[in-house]
Design an enzyme around this catalytic site. Structure first.
Site, PDB file in Angstrom:
ATOM      1  N   HIS A  54       0.856  -1.187   0.000  1.00  0.00           N
ATOM      2  CA  HIS A  54       0.000   0.000   0.000  1.00  0.00           C
ATOM      3  C   HIS A  54       0.892   1.238   0.000  1.00  0.00           C
ATOM      4  O   HIS A  54       2.047   1.176   0.430  1.00  0.00           O
ATOM      5  CB  HIS A  54      -0.889   0.015   1.234  1.00  0.00           C
ATOM      6  CG  HIS A  54      -1.974  -1.004   1.213  1.00  0.00           C
ATOM      7  ND1 HIS A  54      -3.045  -0.971   2.082  1.00  0.00           N
ATOM      8  CD2 HIS A  54      -2.179  -2.106   0.433  1.00  0.00           C
ATOM      9  CE1 HIS A  54      -3.852  -1.984   1.844  1.00  0.00           C
ATOM     10  NE2 HIS A  54      -3.350  -2.696   0.855  1.00  0.00           N
ATOM     11  N   GLU A  56       1.134   3.842   1.857  1.00  0.00           N
ATOM     12  CA  GLU A  56       1.733   4.226   3.139  1.00  0.00           C
ATOM     13  C   GLU A  56       2.953   3.372   3.456  1.00  0.00           C
ATOM     14  O   GLU A  56       4.003   3.891   3.870  1.00  0.00           O
ATOM     15  CB  GLU A  56       0.724   4.065   4.292  1.00  0.00           C
ATOM     16  CG  GLU A  56      -0.535   4.875   4.143  1.00  0.00           C
ATOM     17  CD  GLU A  56      -1.672   4.121   3.467  1.00  0.00           C
ATOM     18  OE1 GLU A  56      -2.828   4.344   3.880  1.00  0.00           O
ATOM     19  OE2 GLU A  56      -1.424   3.325   2.533  1.00  0.00           O
ATOM     20  N   CYS A  84      -5.810   1.785   6.135  1.00  0.00           N
ATOM     21  CA  CYS A  84      -6.446   0.549   6.603  1.00  0.00           C
ATOM     22  C   CYS A  84      -5.765   0.110   7.900  1.00  0.00           C
ATOM     23  O   CYS A  84      -4.819   0.738   8.369  1.00  0.00           O
ATOM     24  CB  CYS A  84      -6.318  -0.539   5.539  1.00  0.00           C
ATOM     25  SG  CYS A  84      -4.625  -1.119   5.303  1.00  0.00           S
ATOM     26  N   CYS A  87      -1.907  -0.654   7.436  1.00  0.00           N
ATOM     27  CA  CYS A  87      -1.105   0.560   7.325  1.00  0.00           C
ATOM     28  C   CYS A  87      -1.090   1.331   8.648  1.00  0.00           C
ATOM     29  O   CYS A  87      -0.055   1.901   9.019  1.00  0.00           O
ATOM     30  CB  CYS A  87      -1.626   1.427   6.191  1.00  0.00           C
ATOM     31  SG  CYS A  87      -1.359   0.657   4.577  1.00  0.00           S
TER      32      CYS A  87
END
Length: 153
Positions: A54, A56, A84, A87
């Protein structure tokens, strides 16, 4: 010169656009320290066949490798979409001081959208959170992406 939240979120949006061009969900992130971008990332889940890639986490990895430290106290993470749970955990473990996100994610967001891990006082690290920065721009790039995906399918 001192840059503000809008400036850094626009930088994250440029990375989200890069993700979109790569066929990824358009989410981008930058890590800032002392008013300077020290790490960048965008979604690479599909292109890297990595469910943890992801935006991040890519940005945190980029920053950590550049400064040779997995701890990032005093940093601000700007991301176009509310993080999420995975993360959010990475943000806690890296000791990011402040999270700034663009648009909320009511289905998987863990900074208030679906859950609010950041308000949990039992956790050993606490990150300040600000949301809604350039909300419309951050939301629009996602809506446009998913609308085009639906039309193609």
């Amino acid at each position: 010169m001192h840059y503000g939240d809008d400036y850094f979120m626009r930088e994250a949006l440029l990375l989200a656009e890069e993700a979109r061009r790569s066929g990824e969900v358009p989410v981008g992130a930058v890590v800032v320290a002392n008013n300077e971008i020290i790490g960048r990332g965008y979604n690479k889940v599909i292109t890297s066949s990595d469910p943890t890639a992801h935006a991040e986490i890519v940005a945190l990895r980029n920053t950590s490798s550049r400064i040779n430290n997995y701890r990032l106290p005093g940093t601000i993470l700007y991301v176009t979409l509310e993080p999420c749970c995975m993360c959010s955990g990475a943000i806690f473990h890296s000791r990011v001081s402040t999270l700034v996100y663009g648009t909320s994610d009511p289905k998987t967001g863990c900074a208030g959208g679906c859950l609010d891990l950041f308000s949990n006082k039992h956790l050993n690290h606490h990150t300040e959170v600000r949301g809604g920065i350039l909300n419309k721009d951050c939301c629009d790039i996602l809506l446009d992406f998913f609308c085009k995906c639906r039309k193609e399918n």
